[in-house]
Design a protein around this motif. Sequence first.
Motif, PDB file in Angstrom:
ATOM      1  N   LYS A  78     -34.575 -30.588 -34.226  1.00 21.86           N
ATOM      2  CA  LYS A  78     -34.724 -29.200 -33.771  1.00 21.86           C
ATOM      3  C   LYS A  78     -34.379 -28.216 -34.895  1.00 21.86           C
ATOM      4  O   LYS A  78     -35.066 -27.199 -35.081  1.00 21.86           O
ATOM      5  N   ALA A  79     -33.313 -28.507 -35.653  1.00 21.84           N
ATOM      6  CA  ALA A  79     -32.940 -27.628 -36.773  1.00 21.84           C
ATOM      7  C   ALA A  79     -34.060 -27.606 -37.809  1.00 21.84           C
ATOM      8  O   ALA A  79     -34.406 -26.537 -38.339  1.00 21.84           O
ATOM      9  N   ASN A  80     -34.622 -28.765 -38.093  1.00 25.42           N
ATOM     10  CA  ASN A  80     -35.718 -28.840 -39.062  1.00 25.42           C
ATOM     11  C   ASN A  80     -36.924 -28.027 -38.592  1.00 25.42           C
ATOM     12  O   ASN A  80     -37.550 -27.309 -39.391  1.00 25.42           O
ATOM     13  N   GLU A  81     -37.248 -28.102 -37.309  1.00 24.48           N
ATOM     14  CA  GLU A  81     -38.361 -27.311 -36.759  1.00 24.48           C
ATOM     15  C   GLU A  81     -38.092 -25.810 -36.914  1.00 24.48           C
ATOM     16  O   GLU A  81     -38.996 -25.043 -37.286  1.00 24.48           O
ATOM     17  N   GLU A  87     -39.137 -20.531 -42.476  1.00 22.54           N
ATOM     18  CA  GLU A  87     -39.854 -20.483 -43.758  1.00 22.54           C
ATOM     19  C   GLU A  87     -41.199 -19.765 -43.606  1.00 22.54           C
ATOM     20  O   GLU A  87     -41.550 -18.898 -44.424  1.00 22.54           O
ATOM     21  N   LYS A  88     -41.946 -20.089 -42.556  1.00 26.70           N
ATOM     22  CA  LYS A  88     -43.245 -19.441 -42.316  1.00 26.70           C
ATOM     23  C   LYS A  88     -43.069 -17.946 -42.054  1.00 26.70           C
ATOM     24  O   LYS A  88     -43.851 -17.121 -42.528  1.00 26.70           O
ATOM     25  N   GLY A  93     -43.539 -12.379 -43.900  1.00 23.14           N
ATOM     26  CA  GLY A  93     -42.879 -11.083 -43.887  1.00 23.14           C
ATOM     27  C   GLY A  93     -42.272 -10.713 -42.548  1.00 23.14           C
ATOM     28  O   GLY A  93     -41.816  -9.583 -42.351  1.00 23.14           O
ATOM     29  N   ASN A  94     -42.248 -11.639 -41.615  1.00 20.43           N
ATOM     30  CA  ASN A  94     -41.691 -11.372 -40.291  1.00 20.43           C
ATOM     31  C   ASN A  94     -40.183 -11.654 -40.324  1.00 20.43           C
ATOM     32  O   ASN A  94     -39.712 -12.720 -39.929  1.00 20.43           O
ATOM     33  N   LYS A  95     -39.420 -10.697 -40.795  1.00 19.98           N
ATOM     34  CA  LYS A  95     -37.985 -10.870 -41.027  1.00 19.98           C
ATOM     35  C   LYS A  95     -37.195 -11.066 -39.731  1.00 19.98           C
ATOM     36  O   LYS A  95     -36.276 -11.872 -39.672  1.00 19.98           O
ATOM     37  N   ALA A  98     -37.639 -14.496 -38.550  1.00 24.47           N
ATOM     38  CA  ALA A  98     -36.952 -15.398 -39.484  1.00 24.47           C
ATOM     39  C   ALA A  98     -35.454 -15.444 -39.170  1.00 24.47           C
ATOM     40  O   ALA A  98     -34.827 -16.511 -39.203  1.00 24.47           O
ATOM     41  N   ILE A  99     -34.878 -14.269 -38.855  1.00 25.49           N
ATOM     42  CA  ILE A  99     -33.452 -14.219 -38.486  1.00 25.49           C
ATOM     43  C   ILE A  99     -33.225 -15.012 -37.202  1.00 25.49           C
ATOM     44  O   ILE A  99     -32.251 -15.765 -37.084  1.00 25.49           O
ATOM     45  N   ASN A 100     -34.127 -14.857 -36.229  1.00 25.25           N
ATOM     46  CA  ASN A 100     -34.022 -15.597 -34.971  1.00 25.25           C
ATOM     47  C   ASN A 100     -34.055 -17.110 -35.228  1.00 25.25           C
ATOM     48  O   ASN A 100     -33.240 -17.863 -34.690  1.00 25.25           O
ATOM     49  N   GLU A 101     -34.987 -17.555 -36.086  1.00 23.11           N
ATOM     50  CA  GLU A 101     -35.103 -18.987 -36.401  1.00 23.11           C
ATOM     51  C   GLU A 101     -33.865 -19.463 -37.153  1.00 23.11           C
ATOM     52  O   GLU A 101     -33.403 -20.588 -36.944  1.00 23.11           O
TER      53      GLU A 101
END
Length: 115
Positions: A78-81, A87-88, A93-95, A98-101
């Motif tokens: 799950k962490a890897n996903e 990363e994507k 540019g979807n910061k 990215a923070i949520n992930e």
Amino acid sequence: MLEKDIDPNNHGGWRHVYMLRNHSNYMSNDLNELIARKDKLEGELHHELSADYNELMKKVSESFRDMHENSVQYYKQKANEELDKMEKNIQSGNKLSAINEKLLADTYLSFAITI
């Protein structure tokens, strides 16, 4: 009937006391044999129960180990996903996503480490 109650001139009475004593000794030997047999069987039962208990504990331990390994593997996956998604999102540019992930990846890694 007590010994003092028996007339010493009555040989039948003395023989009766002797037979009671002899019978009592015989019963003691018999009882001792029963007690020894009971103790032996209790020892065998304890050994069997100990073996069964040890086998059960071994299986429970293996089961918990397997559950632990599966849980760690699950949270690592799950962490890897989440890191892949992070990363994507960084590349696109979807910061905020990215923070949520990142937060989800941190949570999953924390579970993988502490389990």
